[in-house]
Structure formats: structure tokens, C-alpha cells
Design an enzyme around this catalytic site. Structure first.
Site, short mmCIF file in Angstrom:
data_model
loop_
_atom_site.label_atom_id
_atom_site.label_comp_id
_atom_site.label_asym_id
_atom_site.label_seq_id
_atom_site.Cartn_x
_atom_site.Cartn_y
_atom_site.Cartn_z
CB ILE A 143 11.57 -38.07 -9.86
CG1 ILE A 143 11.43 -37.47 -8.45
CG2 ILE A 143 10.35 -37.74 -10.69
CD1 ILE A 143 11.26 -35.95 -8.45
CG ASP A 144 16.50 -40.96 -11.51
OD1 ASP A 144 15.84 -41.99 -11.34
OD2 ASP A 144 17.06 -40.66 -12.58
NE ARG A 145 20.02 -40.15 -1.98
CZ ARG A 145 20.73 -40.87 -1.12
NH1 ARG A 145 21.01 -42.12 -1.39
NH2 ARG A 145 21.13 -40.34 0.02
CB THR A 147 15.59 -35.93 -10.55
OG1 THR A 147 16.44 -36.67 -11.42
CG2 THR A 147 14.69 -35.02 -11.37
NE ARG A 245 20.72 -39.88 -14.19
CZ ARG A 245 20.95 -40.47 -13.02
NH1 ARG A 245 19.92 -40.89 -12.28
NH2 ARG A 245 22.18 -40.65 -12.58
#
Length: 317
Positions: A143-145, A147, A245
Site C-alpha cells: 500500500i502507498d506510503r 496510505t 487515487r
């Protein structure tokens, strides 16, 4: 016999960087993050606040946008050497589920899942440092940093391979919550725009809706309206990079705090309220156990900072 001693690297010195047309428009903080890869962001922001970073001999703030011809003073900053041993501080993350096959944690926002792209280490390296006796720890997905929320880590190779297969075949459901700019209309909407990865002129990875991209499917549901903002639920049916996003931003509803696809003005507005992250949270995971097949229904509540900003929006309605 004489012992060989490695020569010390030269001491860092002040640099002056002229901004070219393709670099114009960037915020000074983002420019420095890319220019000084490996230097902690906290050091860069401290240098900006302290006036060590200057543009055309004048002090600036982190929101300053560069123009072609600007001369940027970059103070001495020590970069890590290629052969320098990394020191990874151990970290214990909140555990939502754990057994012999896997562990699921509640990752905080602002922490990368692994090292790379200017990040010395991430969740997986810190967990290995905190669990030196663990024979196997591998990320099952990413998962994105920026998030927060549920992240699965395999403790056995057979569990890792099974989780990879399940995610590739879209088995299980991953549910997110996102606060977006705009008054969302539909109670439930399927978004199927294909997504394509691309690189900016500075080499930064981005994603856009493009007919030549890969198939992507997000199911968006309305949770609550807050006038100019909306709280949404987003269920991933595919797992493309930045999928939620980009789908939301392409529809005209960027996520609050998104530094890649959102508005600097909105991000600055919420930052002044003490909210300095992206409002995207992986809050629910419904998936079968990779070894036993038993159903897992895992939940990570919204972090306190997200609840606080929702309370603020509720009060301003």
C-alpha cells in the site's frame, strides 16, 4: 603487513542549482526531496525553515514554486555512501491478526512498506529488525506510503505464494475509506477506467487514465457528505498502482492531502488544521486464510487524526 584504510569521502559543500524550464512549477520541498535522495525529509524541511535553502539569495518557505532561471542554494547535506551499512531501527507495529502463517498489521501513514526510491528502509525491514528470530517475513502486497491501514505479511513461503495467487485472481475484498474534495453524487458507482504508468520529466512515477492502460475496477460508495467534501468507501476489484487515487482524481474528486494527484491549496488548508497526510485508509480486509481457507474479516479503525478532521468538518456543516 600494512592495513588498508578506506579514504574518507569528501565533506559535503554548498551547491548552487539553476532551475531549467522542465523543472519549473515544482514546490521547493519536492524538488529537494528528489535532488537529495537519501536525506531524511525532516532535515530538508529544517534547512528550509532555517534559511539554509535560498532561492536567488532570498529565504523561501516549503510551498515556494520554482521558476525557470531560479538559482537554488542547497546547503551541505551528507548523503549515504553506497557501501555504508544501513542501520534499520526495529519497530513494532499494531497487529490485527497473527498466526504461524501470516501477520496483518495496521500500518501508519507516512511509512513506506519497504526501502527504495530514496527511502532507506520500510515496514518489512523494521519488522525483520524487531523479530531477529523470524526465519521468513515477506510482504504479500503493498500500500502507498501515505496510505494507512491493513497490510499482510507472510511468515511462510507457501502462505506468500497462496496470497499472491489470491490477490492476482481478485479473491477477497479490500475496502478503503477516502475523504475527497467535492460533493459526491451517486450512492454507488463502478469505475472501470484503464490505468497507465508513466514517468515525469524528473523521473517520478505517476499513473493516469489511458485507453492503452491496464484494466482497473473500483467500486465507490458514498459514506457521508460534508458540504464541499465527501467521505467515500472504495472497494478494490483490481490492484493497480495508485488505483483509487487516480480513479477519484480523474472523476474530479481528488483525495484530501494527495501530493501527486490533489490540490496544493487543499493540502495546505488541511495542514493548517493539523492534518498533514493523505486521507486514504485501508480499513477492512475480507479474505480466506492462505493455509486453512477459513474466512478472515479484519478491520482497522480510522486513525485518530482522520476522526478528528471528520469531527471538525461535521461541526462546520
Amino acid at each position: 603487513m600494512r592495513k588498508t584504510v578506506n579514504a574518507k569521502s569528501p565533506a559535503p559543500s554548498v551547491r548552487f542549482v539553476e532551475i531549467h524550464a522542465e523543472q519549473a512549477g515544482q514546490r521547493i520541498d519536492n524538488f529537494l526531496i528528489r535532488l537529495c535522495k537519501g536525506v531524511p525529509k525532516s532535515h530538508l524541511y529544517k534547512a528550509i525553515r532555517g534559511g539554509e535553502v535560498r532561492v536567488n539569495k532570498g529565504r523561501i518557505n516549503a510551498e515556494y514554486r520554482l521558476e525557470a532561471g531560479d538559482l537554488v542554494r542547497v546547503p551541505p547535506m551528507r548523503l549515504p555512501q553506497p557501501d555504508e551499512a544501513r542501520i534499520v531501527p526495529p519497530m513494532v507495529f499494531p497487529v490485527v491478526f497473527e498466526d504461524d502463517a501470516m501477520v496483518v498489521i495496521d500500518k501508519p501513514a507516512g511509512v513506506a512498506v519497504h526501502g527504495g526510491s530514496g527511502v532507506s528502509f520500510g515496514v518489512i525491514e523494521q519488522m525483520r529488525a524487531a523479530r531477529p528470530d523470524a526465519r521468513f517475513l515477506e510482504l504479500a502486497h503493498r500500500i502507498d506510503r501515505e496510505t494507512s491501514g491493513l497490510l499482510m505479511i507472510a511468515k511462510q513461503r507457501k502462505a506468500l505464494l497462496r496470497l499472491h495467487d489470491m490477490l492476482r485472481e481478485s479473491e477477497g475484498r479490500k475496502h478503503y475509506q477516502a475523504l475527497v474534495v467535492g460533493d459526491w453524487v451517486n450512492d454507488r458507482q463502478h469505475m472501470r477506467q484503464p490505468l497507465l504508468k508513466w514517468l515525469t520529466a524528473s523521473g517520478e512515477r505517476r499513473v493516469r487514465v489511458d485507453a492503452g492502460g491496464k484494466a482497473a475496477h473500483t467500486i465507490v460508495t458514498l459514506r457521508k457528505r460534508f458540504g464541499r467534501y465527501s467521505l467515500l468507501g472504495a472497494e478494490l476489484r483490481t490492484g493497480r498502482t495508485h488505483q483509487i487515487r487516480v480513479h477519484l482524481a480523474s472523476a474530479g474528486y481528488p483525495i484530501v492531502g494527495d501530493d501527486k494527484y490533489g490540490s496544493d491549496e487543499v493540502r495546505d488548508r488541511f495542514s493548517r488544521r493539523g492534518f498533514r497526510r493523505m486521507f486514504l485508509h485501508a480499513g477492512q480486509l475480507d479474505i480466506s486464510h492462505p493455509i486453512t481457507g477459513d474466512p478472515l474479516n479484519l478491520v482497522a479503525p480510522l486513525p485518530p487524526e482522520c476522526m478528528k478532521i471528520l469531527d471538525y468538518l461535521e461541526q462546520t456543516l
